[in-house]
Structure formats: structure tokens, C-alpha cells
Design a protein around this motif. Structure first.
Motif, mmCIF file in Angstrom:
data_model
loop_
_atom_site.group_PDB
_atom_site.id
_atom_site.type_symbol
_atom_site.label_atom_id
_atom_site.label_comp_id
_atom_site.label_asym_id
_atom_site.label_seq_id
_atom_site.Cartn_x
_atom_site.Cartn_y
_atom_site.Cartn_z
ATOM 1 N N UNK A 98 0.817 -1.263 -0.048
ATOM 2 C CA UNK A 98 -0.047 0.131 0.036
ATOM 3 C C UNK A 98 0.957 1.344 0.063
ATOM 4 N N UNK A 99 0.711 2.240 -0.897
ATOM 5 C CA UNK A 99 1.485 3.327 -1.056
ATOM 6 C C UNK A 99 1.074 4.373 0.176
ATOM 7 N N UNK A 100 1.931 4.792 0.948
ATOM 8 C CA UNK A 100 1.425 5.695 1.978
ATOM 9 C C UNK A 100 1.722 7.047 1.551
ATOM 10 N N UNK A 101 2.703 7.338 0.700
ATOM 11 C CA UNK A 101 3.145 8.680 0.228
ATOM 12 C C UNK A 101 4.577 8.770 -0.143
ATOM 13 N N UNK A 102 5.179 9.817 -0.414
ATOM 14 C CA UNK A 102 6.362 10.069 -0.809
ATOM 15 C C UNK A 102 7.152 10.926 0.311
ATOM 16 N N UNK A 103 8.324 10.734 0.409
ATOM 17 C CA UNK A 103 9.002 11.524 1.401
ATOM 18 C C UNK A 103 10.087 12.492 0.434
ATOM 19 N N UNK A 104 9.944 13.850 0.449
ATOM 20 C CA UNK A 104 10.811 14.410 -0.328
ATOM 21 C C UNK A 104 11.905 14.981 0.654
ATOM 22 N N UNK A 105 13.203 14.923 0.021
ATOM 23 C CA UNK A 105 14.181 15.001 0.733
ATOM 24 C C UNK A 105 14.901 16.533 0.253
ATOM 25 N N UNK A 106 15.173 17.413 0.962
ATOM 26 C CA UNK A 106 15.549 18.834 0.719
ATOM 27 C C UNK A 106 17.005 18.871 0.077
ATOM 28 N N UNK A 107 17.763 19.493 -0.417
ATOM 29 C CA UNK A 107 19.009 19.749 -0.814
ATOM 30 C C UNK A 107 19.878 19.567 0.375
ATOM 31 N N UNK A 108 21.021 19.074 0.262
ATOM 32 C CA UNK A 108 21.940 19.059 -0.970
ATOM 33 C C UNK A 108 21.570 17.657 -1.589
ATOM 34 N N UNK A 109 20.842 16.900 -0.871
ATOM 35 C CA UNK A 109 20.539 15.412 -1.224
ATOM 36 C C UNK A 109 19.112 15.565 -1.896
ATOM 37 N N UNK A 110 18.620 16.304 -2.575
ATOM 38 C CA UNK A 110 17.204 16.262 -3.331
ATOM 39 C C UNK A 110 17.055 14.896 -3.827
ATOM 40 N N UNK A 111 15.979 14.367 -3.310
ATOM 41 C CA UNK A 111 15.587 13.033 -3.751
ATOM 42 C C UNK A 111 14.101 12.957 -3.269
ATOM 43 N N UNK A 112 13.594 11.633 -3.730
ATOM 44 C CA UNK A 112 12.265 11.323 -3.202
ATOM 45 C C UNK A 112 12.176 9.876 -3.042
#
Length: 148
Positions: free
Chosen positions: A41-55
Motif C-alpha cells: 500500500x503506497x502511503x506517500x512520498x518523502x521529499x528530501x531537501x537539498x543538498x541530497x534532493x531525492x524522493x
């Protein structure tokens, strides 16, 4: 329209790959059979801020196996056992406490050493906490929900 149908087919294959790969990771790294894992079950996405921008996507799955059975399968070894050094199984309530979510006191205030967590894990636990609350899953039922 044929192009639109082909695009939908591609999107479906990509979505299937994301969800299937999560189950395959559990099988390959923890040695839990696919038949023993629920559909993710997809709960959501965690967005990482700079400098390691990723999801990072946060998925939750259930198993009917006990924590002892999961640990025993892990201890037997798995196809990709080299990717980890240990399996840490902790109750959801404790994980949320260490992430300082859904608690009035932090681990330090309770005299416990806080667990080291990445920002992505902390964000994933926040999503899990919201999911549990939204679905009315109480503490006594949380033990049955195992996030692998």
C-alpha cells in the motif's frame, strides 16, 4: 486512440514494477516468501531537501508471520543477504516514539537512547502514523501490522 492506450500500458507497467520490486526486495534481502507478504500500500512520498534532493516512496506491507519467524528466515540467509548486517524488529509504537511522533515524551525524556534514523525513515514513520490513525488502528492492533 492507440497511442493513448500504449501510454496507459506503459504507466501500468511502471507502477507494477515499483510495487513488485518492493516485494522482491523483501524476498531477496530478508528471505520472506512472496506468498507471505501482502500487496504493498503506497502511503506517500518523502521529499528530501537539498543538498541530497531525492524522493523516497513509502510502502507498507503486512505478513502473517510472527517476528520470530521473520527473524528465523533472515538468519537462514537470503539471496541478497550481503546487503545488510542485521534485521532490527521493533514495535511500531516504539519506532514512532524514537521518531518523536505520536508521543508526549521523547526517548531521551524516557531515559532511552534514541535510535539513529535517516530523514527518509523519519518521514516514512510520519506517513505510517497518519495511516494508522486514519484507519483507526489502535496500539493493540499495531503489533499485527509489520512494516518490512
Amino acid at each position: 486512440n492507440e497511442a493513448e492506450g500504449s501510454k496507459k500500458s506503459l504507466v501500468r507497467r511502471v507502477v507494477d514494477e515499483i510495487f513488485d520490486s518492493a516485494k522482491l526486495e523483501i524476498r531477496d534481502e530478508i528471505n520472506v516468501k512472496l506468498a507471505d507478504i501482502s500487496e504493498p500500500i503506497l502511503l506517500g512520498a518523502v521529499h528530501m531537501a537539498s543538498p541530497r534532493s531525492s524522493v523516497s516512496l513509502t510502502l507498507v506491507m503486512q505478513t502473517r508471520l510472527s517476528k520470530e519467524e521473520v527473524q528465523a528466515r533472515y538468519d537462514k540467509g537470503a539471496l541478497e543477504a550481503y546487503e545488510s548486517t542485521q534485521l532490527l524488529i521493533i514495535p511500531i509504537k516504539e519506532a514512532l516514539t524514537h521518531a518523536e511522533i505520536s508521543t508526549s515524551t521523547s526517548p531521551a525524556e524516557q531515559g532511552k537512547e534514541p535510535l539513529q534514523m535517516t530523514a527518509a525513515l523519519r518521514g516514512s514513520l510520519q506517513l505510517l502514523d497518519k495511516y494508522l490513525k486514519r484507519h483507526g488502528i489502535k496500539e493493540e492492533k499495531e503489533e499485527k501490522l509489520r512494516q518490512l
